[in-house]
Design a protein around this motif. Structure first.
Motif, PDB file in Angstrom:
ATOM      1  N   SER A 129      42.090  20.880  32.147  1.00  0.00           N
ATOM      2  CA  SER A 129      42.841  22.122  31.995  1.00  0.00           C
ATOM      3  C   SER A 129      41.916  23.326  31.906  1.00  0.00           C
ATOM      4  CB  SER A 129      43.715  22.063  30.739  1.00  0.00           C
ATOM      5  OG  SER A 129      44.330  23.318  30.499  1.00  0.00           O
ATOM      6  N   GLN A 130      42.297  24.397  32.618  1.00  0.00           N
ATOM      7  CA  GLN A 130      41.581  25.670  32.531  1.00  0.00           C
ATOM      8  C   GLN A 130      42.471  26.746  31.902  1.00  0.00           C
ATOM      9  OE1 GLN A 130      38.437  25.494  33.359  1.00  0.00           O
ATOM     10  NE2 GLN A 130      38.717  23.388  34.071  1.00  0.00           N
ATOM     11  N   ASP A 131      43.549  26.315  31.246  1.00  0.00           N
ATOM     12  CA  ASP A 131      44.502  27.242  30.634  1.00  0.00           C
ATOM     13  C   ASP A 131      44.002  27.627  29.241  1.00  0.00           C
ATOM     14  OD1 ASP A 131      46.648  28.680  29.773  1.00  0.00           O
ATOM     15  OD2 ASP A 131      48.072  27.018  29.767  1.00  0.00           O
ATOM     16  N   THR A 132      43.462  28.825  29.129  1.00  0.00           N
ATOM     17  CA  THR A 132      42.875  29.255  27.850  1.00  0.00           C
ATOM     18  C   THR A 132      43.934  29.458  26.769  1.00  0.00           C
ATOM     19  OG1 THR A 132      42.962  31.560  28.584  1.00  0.00           O
ATOM     20  CG2 THR A 132      40.922  30.347  28.997  1.00  0.00           C
ATOM     21  N   ALA A 133      45.195  29.631  27.164  1.00  0.00           N
ATOM     22  CA  ALA A 133      46.266  29.830  26.178  1.00  0.00           C
ATOM     23  C   ALA A 133      46.867  28.519  25.708  1.00  0.00           C
ATOM     24  CB  ALA A 133      47.369  30.721  26.766  1.00  0.00           C
ATOM     25  N   GLY A 134      46.530  27.412  26.353  1.00  0.00           N
ATOM     26  CA  GLY A 134      47.090  26.114  25.979  1.00  0.00           C
ATOM     27  C   GLY A 134      46.316  25.463  24.851  1.00  0.00           C
ATOM     28  N   GLU A 135      46.910  24.439  24.268  1.00  0.00           N
ATOM     29  CA  GLU A 135      46.250  23.678  23.199  1.00  0.00           C
ATOM     30  C   GLU A 135      45.586  22.441  23.783  1.00  0.00           C
ATOM     31  OE1 GLU A 135      48.340  23.211  19.354  1.00  0.00           O
ATOM     32  OE2 GLU A 135      50.041  24.070  20.400  1.00  0.00           O
ATOM     33  N   THR A 161      52.705  21.121  33.432  1.00  0.00           N
ATOM     34  CA  THR A 161      52.859  22.569  33.459  1.00  0.00           C
ATOM     35  C   THR A 161      51.862  23.236  32.502  1.00  0.00           C
ATOM     36  OG1 THR A 161      54.594  22.325  31.792  1.00  0.00           O
ATOM     37  CG2 THR A 161      55.290  22.539  34.077  1.00  0.00           C
ATOM     38  N   ASP A 162      51.690  24.560  32.657  1.00  0.00           N
ATOM     39  CA  ASP A 162      50.768  25.292  31.799  1.00  0.00           C
ATOM     40  C   ASP A 162      51.492  25.848  30.574  1.00  0.00           C
ATOM     41  OD1 ASP A 162      52.171  27.512  32.649  1.00  0.00           O
ATOM     42  OD2 ASP A 162      50.623  28.205  34.024  1.00  0.00           O
ATOM     43  N   SER A 163      50.818  26.693  29.826  1.00  0.00           N
ATOM     44  CA  SER A 163      51.388  27.205  28.576  1.00  0.00           C
ATOM     45  C   SER A 163      52.564  28.147  28.803  1.00  0.00           C
ATOM     46  CB  SER A 163      50.301  27.920  27.763  1.00  0.00           C
ATOM     47  OG  SER A 163      49.693  28.940  28.537  1.00  0.00           O
ATOM     48  N   THR A 164      52.780  28.583  30.068  1.00  0.00           N
ATOM     49  CA  THR A 164      53.949  29.416  30.375  1.00  0.00           C
ATOM     50  C   THR A 164      55.114  28.585  30.886  1.00  0.00           C
ATOM     51  OG1 THR A 164      53.366  29.836  32.694  1.00  0.00           O
ATOM     52  CG2 THR A 164      52.386  31.283  31.023  1.00  0.00           C
ATOM     53  N   GLY A 165      54.885  27.268  31.044  1.00  0.00           N
ATOM     54  CA  GLY A 165      55.935  26.394  31.543  1.00  0.00           C
ATOM     55  C   GLY A 165      55.947  26.249  33.046  1.00  0.00           C
ATOM     56  N   HIS A 166      54.885  26.685  33.721  1.00  0.00           N
ATOM     57  CA  HIS A 166      54.829  26.617  35.178  1.00  0.00           C
ATOM     58  C   HIS A 166      53.740  25.646  35.645  1.00  0.00           C
ATOM     59  CE1 HIS A 166      56.695  30.575  34.403  1.00  0.00           C
ATOM     60  NE2 HIS A 166      57.330  30.371  35.551  1.00  0.00           N
ATOM     61  N   ASP A 178      43.911  24.503  40.088  1.00  0.00           N
ATOM     62  CA  ASP A 178      43.113  25.217  39.095  1.00  0.00           C
ATOM     63  C   ASP A 178      43.225  24.631  37.697  1.00  0.00           C
ATOM     64  OD1 ASP A 178      45.629  26.036  38.257  1.00  0.00           O
ATOM     65  OD2 ASP A 178      45.497  27.977  39.258  1.00  0.00           O
ATOM     66  N   GLY A 179      43.949  23.511  37.544  1.00  0.00           N
ATOM     67  CA  GLY A 179      43.943  22.809  36.271  1.00  0.00           C
ATOM     68  C   GLY A 179      44.723  23.463  35.162  1.00  0.00           C
ATOM     69  N   ARG A 180      45.565  24.463  35.491  1.00  0.00           N
ATOM     70  CA  ARG A 180      46.377  25.056  34.431  1.00  0.00           C
ATOM     71  C   ARG A 180      47.389  24.028  33.967  1.00  0.00           C
ATOM     72  NH1 ARG A 180      47.302  31.056  37.019  1.00  0.00           N
ATOM     73  NH2 ARG A 180      47.097  29.917  38.965  1.00  0.00           N
ATOM     74  N   LYS A 248      45.542  17.315  18.896  1.00  0.00           N
ATOM     75  CA  LYS A 248      46.591  16.519  19.531  1.00  0.00           C
ATOM     76  C   LYS A 248      46.022  15.379  20.367  1.00  0.00           C
ATOM     77  CE  LYS A 248      50.160  20.086  19.675  1.00  0.00           C
ATOM     78  NZ  LYS A 248      51.071  20.892  20.505  1.00  0.00           N
ATOM     79  N   VAL A 249      46.644  14.199  20.184  1.00  0.00           N
ATOM     80  CA  VAL A 249      46.259  13.016  20.945  1.00  0.00           C
ATOM     81  C   VAL A 249      47.521  12.372  21.516  1.00  0.00           C
ATOM     82  CG1 VAL A 249      45.151  10.749  20.890  1.00  0.00           C
ATOM     83  CG2 VAL A 249      44.268  12.607  19.456  1.00  0.00           C
ATOM     84  N   LEU A 250      47.460  12.037  22.787  1.00  0.00           N
ATOM     85  CA  LEU A 250      48.539  11.285  23.427  1.00  0.00           C
ATOM     86  C   LEU A 250      48.024   9.885  23.705  1.00  0.00           C
ATOM     87  CD1 LEU A 250      51.281  11.001  24.862  1.00  0.00           C
ATOM     88  CD2 LEU A 250      50.207  11.909  26.926  1.00  0.00           C
TER      89      LEU A 250
END
Length: 293
Positions: A129-135, A161-166, A178-180, A248-250
């Motif tokens: 993931s490259q989503d800086t807003a995600g956990e 999906t990313d932190s915006t749900g997309h 891009d790994g979001r 968080k662990v899955l």
């Protein structure tokens, strides 16, 4: 097509009572037995639907225009028809029929409309993931057969999906994978299928989940949509994988079956189900066709 070579079947003078019979007859000239059978059942059920619901020409045209819009919004990275199939429950039905699973294995799911084949290959432990807003989330899974034996050399494809749900393919600034990614999830509802959801008073939200595809030469691919349930990373997990304690662990243990077992179950289920319906069939390439012998 040369009209002199056309073999027109015997047709009845068209009346309101024989529309279905004549349509089935004119469509029954293919040398492909499976196509002929599928078209016969499709026409029969489609006509029965029209008569049962007393379908109006206004509704008929609205449905056709709706399908046109579904096609118009579809692209090479957005398949709106898959989304339509999903909300009608057809995708899951087809997958359950074509990929039956014994009780001891992990239940499969549908691929969804936003899967792409261009994701970069990563090693175990890499950050996808490259989503800086995600956990951040650590995924710890095993892949075994129904006898509890580890399955080697399996390619694992994961997307979310990313932190915006997309999904990344929904972003206008996307130039490639891009790994979001994150774990919020809703059905894309900015198109004609979303409009249908509103008319049905259905929300677009789905439980948070991640997509997994496992592929092994001669045994896949297998599609799964896993509802996510996180556990906090304990001291042992944090130390072993180099993550923050409490993060968080899955964790999940996937149990797969091979293609031969899938085919055996599919054949068995097909013959059993159609026997209950009183249909005399045989299997051609593992698919039922009328047994006329």
């Amino acid at each position: 097509m040369d009209p002199s070579k056309v073999n027109v079947p015997l047709m009845k003078d068209l009346t309101i009572d024989n529309i279905t019979e004549n349509t089935v007859a004119i469509n029954s000239q293919s040398s492909d037995q499976r196509l002929t059978y599928v078209m016969e059942r499709l026409v029969t059920h489609l006509h029965n639907f029209a008569w049962e619901t007393r379908l109006s020409t206004t509704e008929w045209m609205a449905a056709l225009n709706f399908l046109v819009r579904v096609g118009q919004i579809s692209t090479d990275v957005r398949h709106e028809f898959i989304l339509l199939s999903d909300i009608l429950g057809l995708s899951l039905s087809a997958d359950a029929i074509d990929h039956p699973k014994p009780l001891a294995s992990t239940e499969g799911s549908v691929l969804g409309p936003f899967h792409t084949h261009e994701a970069e290959t990563l090693e175990h432990g890499d950050l996808m993931s490259q989503d800086t807003a995600g956990e951040p989330c650590l995924i710890v899974c095993t892949v075994k057969d129904i006898k509890d034996n580890p399955i080697e050399d399996v390619k694992v494809d994961i997307w979310e999906t990313d932190s915006t749900g997309h999904y990344d393919v929904q972003h206008e600034d996307r130039t490639g994978p891009d790994g979001r990614c994150s774990h919020i999830r809703f059905l894309p509802h900015d198109g004609p299928v979303g409009q249908l959801l509103k008319l049905l008073n259905r929300h677009p939200w789905r439980p948070a989940h991640m997509h997994f595809v496992f592929e092994k030469k001669g045994g896949g691919p297998f599609d799964y949509s896993l509802i996510v349930e996180f556990v906090p990373a304990d001291v042992e997990i944090a130390k072993k994988y180099g993550v923050m304690e409490g993060g968080k662990v899955l964790k999940y243990d996937f149990v797969l079956i091979d293609e031969k077992e899938t085919e055996r179950l599919r054949d068995e289920n097909a013959l059993k189900a159609l026997k209950v319906l009183g249909r005399k069939v045989k299997l051609l390439n593992h698919l039922p066709v009328p047994d006329l012998d």
